[in-house]
Design an enzyme around this catalytic site. Structure first.
Site, mmCIF file in Angstrom:
data_model
loop_
_atom_site.group_PDB
_atom_site.id
_atom_site.type_symbol
_atom_site.label_atom_id
_atom_site.label_comp_id
_atom_site.label_asym_id
_atom_site.label_seq_id
_atom_site.Cartn_x
_atom_site.Cartn_y
_atom_site.Cartn_z
ATOM 1 C CG HIS A 24 25.659 60.715 87.239
ATOM 2 N ND1 HIS A 24 24.994 59.407 87.296
ATOM 3 C CD2 HIS A 24 25.669 61.070 89.353
ATOM 4 C CE1 HIS A 24 24.842 59.106 88.393
ATOM 5 N NE2 HIS A 24 25.309 60.406 89.750
ATOM 6 C CE1 TYR A 25 25.910 59.709 79.003
ATOM 7 C CE2 TYR A 25 28.081 59.897 78.326
ATOM 8 C CZ TYR A 25 26.194 59.800 78.742
ATOM 9 O OH TYR A 25 26.604 58.136 77.819
ATOM 10 C CB THR A 26 22.221 65.072 81.435
ATOM 11 O OG1 THR A 26 22.788 65.656 80.159
ATOM 12 C CG2 THR A 26 22.421 66.287 82.793
ATOM 13 C CD GLU A 89 22.485 62.759 86.405
ATOM 14 O OE1 GLU A 89 23.197 62.951 85.326
ATOM 15 O OE2 GLU A 89 21.740 62.131 86.603
ATOM 16 C CG HIS A 136 26.555 56.249 86.748
ATOM 17 N ND1 HIS A 136 24.582 56.562 86.243
ATOM 18 C CD2 HIS A 136 25.587 55.076 87.838
ATOM 19 C CE1 HIS A 136 24.007 55.797 86.918
ATOM 20 N NE2 HIS A 136 24.177 55.186 88.016
ATOM 21 C CG ASP A 146 26.359 58.349 83.316
ATOM 22 O OD1 ASP A 146 25.965 57.407 83.542
ATOM 23 O OD2 ASP A 146 26.349 59.307 84.566
HETATM 24 ZN ZN LIG Z 1 24.502 58.323 85.468
#
Ligand SMILES: [Zn+2]
Length: 251
Positions: A24-26, A89, A136, A146
């Protein structure tokens, strides 16, 4: 690598063994905002790891516990992916916090190197097939973007993390082959959907290029054709779907 333990209260018990890795990215303004959110009991979100821009790593949930990062999602016929996955994350503002020139904020080299090291450690500890290392957006294409088309999937694949294929050169473009677009309803759409489903995407082969199909094509492009995230399946996209489908079903 040094991993700091920064516990989150947001977890419960796994119902399956770990067999997936979700990146993921935040998508928040700062790493600190994400750090606080992932440990806020009211937010009801978490991940096993938070990776900062400088390569620092916080572990928030033990790997044998179920962290809450995937949400409603699907891959290779499975759901409840929180029960099956380790979640990372990665601090990055993503699509909601672009640079002043409108481009996506890059993932710094120190962060990418640390991510590779962290992934190697995770993959050494669990039986996670290469075809189950996902973003994600792959597992929730209607809801999520993301880790984004700026995420270095190719670099990770060169380090043994996930599958990549160089884009086929179209030195002899087949003018007879037409691309596929939203609204189309043909046997060719159904074949494309079938290939995407066999890669892992939760996409029933209905033959109709509907909203879910468009979102899934876009998710595929973010991952394997990052210079053309359009949601339309031009010839290059169709060929790349074929290449990835072959690689995913070869093992
Ligand atoms: Zn995510």
């Amino acid at each position: 690598m040094e991993i700091i333990t920064s516990p989150s209260p947001n977890f419960d018990d796994r119902k399956h063994a770990v067999d997936m890795l979700v990146l993921h990215y935040t998508g928040m303004k700062t790493g600190q905002a994400a750090f606080d959110q992932l440990r806020n009991p009211d937010a009801k979100v978490s991940s096993h790891y938070l990776l900062w821009e400088d390569g620092r790593v916080d572990q928030m949930v033990a790997e044998d516990r179920r962290a809450w990062h995937a949400g409603v999602s699907s891959w290779q016929g499975d759901d409840d992916l929180n029960s099956r996955s380790i979640g990372i994350e990665i601090v990055n503002g993503g699509h909601d916090f672009p640079l002043p020139d409108g481009t996506l904020p890059p993932y710094p080299a120190a962060q990418v190197e640390a991510l590779i090291e962290l992934c190697h450690t995770i993959l050494a500890g669990h039986d996670i097939p290469q075809t189950r290392i996902v973003g994600h957006s792959d597992i929730a294409p209607l809801r999520k973007q993301d880790p984004g088309e700026h995420f270095p999937w190719e670099r990770l694949a060169r380090a043994g993390i996930g599958i990549w294929a160089d884009i086929e050169e179209l030195d002899n473009p087949d003018v007879q082959t037409k691309g596929l677009s939203p609204g189309d309803e043909t046997a060719s759409v159904q074949r494309m959907q079938d290939s995407l489903q066999r890669i892992g995407y939760g996409l029933p082969p209905t033959g109709a290029f509907d909203e879910l199909t468009e979102a899934t094509v876009r998710a595929f492009q973010r991952r394997w054709l990052p210079d053309r995230v359009t949601g339309t399946a031009d010839i290059r996209t169709l060929r790349q779907i074929g290449v990835i489908h072959a690689l995913y079903t070869a093992g």
